[in-house]
Design an enzyme around this catalytic site. Structure first.
Site, PDB file in Angstrom:
ATOM      1  N   GLN A 262      47.090  43.595   3.532  1.00 29.56           N
ATOM      2  CA  GLN A 262      46.736  44.955   3.951  1.00 29.56           C
ATOM      3  C   GLN A 262      47.713  46.000   3.420  1.00 29.56           C
ATOM      4  O   GLN A 262      47.354  47.169   3.282  1.00 29.56           O
ATOM      5  CB  GLN A 262      46.681  45.045   5.488  1.00 29.56           C
ATOM      6  CG  GLN A 262      45.566  44.231   6.112  1.00 29.56           C
ATOM      7  CD  GLN A 262      44.180  44.826   5.865  1.00 29.56           C
ATOM      8  OE1 GLN A 262      44.027  46.009   5.542  1.00 29.56           O
ATOM      9  NE2 GLN A 262      43.152  44.008   6.003  1.00 29.56           N
TER      10      GLN A 262
ATOM     11  N   CYS B 141      37.096  39.514  10.208  1.00 28.08           N
ATOM     12  CA  CYS B 141      36.995  38.082   9.990  1.00 28.08           C
ATOM     13  C   CYS B 141      36.611  37.370  11.269  1.00 28.08           C
ATOM     14  O   CYS B 141      36.256  36.220  11.262  1.00 28.08           O
ATOM     15  CB  CYS B 141      38.318  37.526   9.481  1.00 28.08           C
ATOM     16  SG  CYS B 141      39.024  38.573   8.231  1.00 28.08           S
TER      17      CYS B 141
ATOM     18  N   SER C 216      44.921  40.114  -1.648  1.00 31.80           N
ATOM     19  CA  SER C 216      43.483  39.874  -1.787  1.00 31.80           C
ATOM     20  C   SER C 216      42.850  41.077  -2.474  1.00 31.80           C
ATOM     21  O   SER C 216      42.942  42.205  -1.972  1.00 31.80           O
ATOM     22  CB  SER C 216      42.879  39.684  -0.392  1.00 31.80           C
ATOM     23  OG  SER C 216      41.475  39.583  -0.503  1.00 31.80           O
TER      24      SER C 216
END
Ligand SMILES: Cc1ncc(COP(=O)(O)O)c(C=O)c1O
Length: 383
Positions: free
Chosen positions: A180, A325, A200
């Site tokens: 993040q 998630c 990511s």
């Protein structure tokens, strides 16, 4: 639709798509093949490796491409734990109560099924771990510790600059989940003594299904995946060339625009937050200052979180109750529980990104006010 869920995922930037396109069609060779078609694809992979390395201020050889943040976290936590236990019997793990499930559950699994012992350090209402408390958990047999750079639900920034060098001085390996934080907060893995770090691409306007494990070449690791020996043998499997090229292009894009984008996001966030806080019974979860510039997470009295989310969605605003998630789960998230967020309140996360405008945040704040009022008038349920 006003999309305020950039912590869940971000739209692919058009310039990133343009960089990827040749590798989806013309340059389709396997980057491990020696022929010209393979080598054309390989050049794309190696350029992406350099782009990511430059963005993080590390040598390109430290960059390993994975299928995303979950794989990078698991590969680091399990791989280093297994290697340290084999080399010097170290079998103790430390992390915090607010880590992403990819870290927390990997460590819990090692503890439950593989004979490791685990200390999970709590955080107070600020959502920021106390460095002294974290460091006090280290033992002579600690194999690997994991402290996230920024939390995915409440956006709080963790004191890696203090904890990292101290962990390194104790001879312990530090992993950080920077999924993040990347592109939104300063990261200095070398200065901070970070041994392993996860990214990511879909969280920074790159494609889904590709990520990075930054792993110093001196860090002992056992591989999760065995096969063709790609990526220093740490991550076997045919290179996802287009995805990797997109990851590199996105890393360059977000780091080269961070200086303007971070203050812009902070301005949008503060404008929206100040409006939300004028609604009675609304308060911020987690520290306001030590926080990602694009994150709002509010507790709302007298409203069910899921109901508020549905009402916002119907009004054209995409937000989240916490970690995407685990959407579908109705119990309070482990992060909100860890910071002691009120259990009888609804909780909503709004996260801004490159595509968010001033109009978006002012309209979304008005719609929020309207939805909260309607829900409260109806006794808290969605009507
Ligand atoms: C902090 C954090 N770590 C790891 C992940 C998992 O990343 P990926 O979706 O690439 O598997 C996420 C995704 O939400 C995240 O927010």
């Amino acid at each position: 639709m006003i999309y305020l869920d950039h912590a869940a995922t971000t739209p692919l930037d058009p310039s990133v798509l343009a960089a990827m396109e040749p590798f989806l069609q013309a340059d389709y060779g396997n980057p491990s093949s020696a022929h010209a078609a393979g080598q054309a694809a390989r050049r794309g992979v190696e350029r992406a490796r350099e782009q990511v390395a430059t963005a993080l201020g590390v040598p390109p050889l430290d960059v390993i491409f994975t299928s995303g943040g979950t794989e990078a976290d698991n590969a680091a936590v399990k791989g280093i734990a297994w290697a340290r236990r084999e080399s010097d019997g170290a079998s103790h793990l430390v992390t915090t109560a607010i880590e992403h499930h990819a870290v927390l559950e990997a460590m819990e699994w090692l503890a439950e099924h593989q004979g490791f012992s685990l200390d999970v350090v709590p955080v107070g209402p600020s959502g920021v771990v106390d460095p002294e408390q974290f460091l006090a958990a280290l033992r002579h047999d600690t194999a690997v510790v994991s402290l996230m750079a920024a939390n995915n639900e409440i956006g709080t920034l963790q004191p890696l600059d203090v904890v990292g060098p101290a962990v390194r001085d104790c001879g312990v390996i530090l992993h950080t989940d920077a999924v993040q934080a990347f592109g939104r907060a300063p990261l200095d893995p070398q200065e901070w003594g970070v041994g392993a770090l996860a990214l990511s691409a879909h969280k920074f306007n790159g494609p889904k299904g590709v990520g990075v494990l930054l792993l110093g070449r001196d860090i002992p690791v056992q591989s999760l995946l065995h096969g063709g020996g790609q990526e220093r043998g740490v991550r076997s499997g045919t290179f996802n060339a287009a995805g990797i090229v997109g990851c590199g292009a996105a890393a360059e894009l977000v780091t080269s625009t961070m200086a303007e984008e971070v203050p812009r996001l902070r301005g949008l966030r503060d404008r929206m937050l100040d409006r939300l806080l004028t609604v009675q019974g609304v308060s911020l979860n987690g520290d306001r200052e030590r926080r990602l510039p694009h994150n709002i997470n509010v507790a709302v009295a007298g409203c069910d979180g899921e109901a508020l989310l549905l009402a916002l969605d119907a009004a054209g605003v995409a937000a989240s109750t916490g970690s995407a998630c685990q959407s579908g789960a109705t119990e309070p998230s482990h992060v909100l529980s860890a910071v002691g967020a009120p259990v009888d309140h609804g909780h909503v996360r709004f996260t801004m990104g490159r595509t968010t405008s001033e109009d978006d945040v002012t309209t979304a704040a008005d719609l929020f006010t309207h939805c909260v009022k309607r829900l409260r008038d109806a006794g808290g349920a969605f009507v």
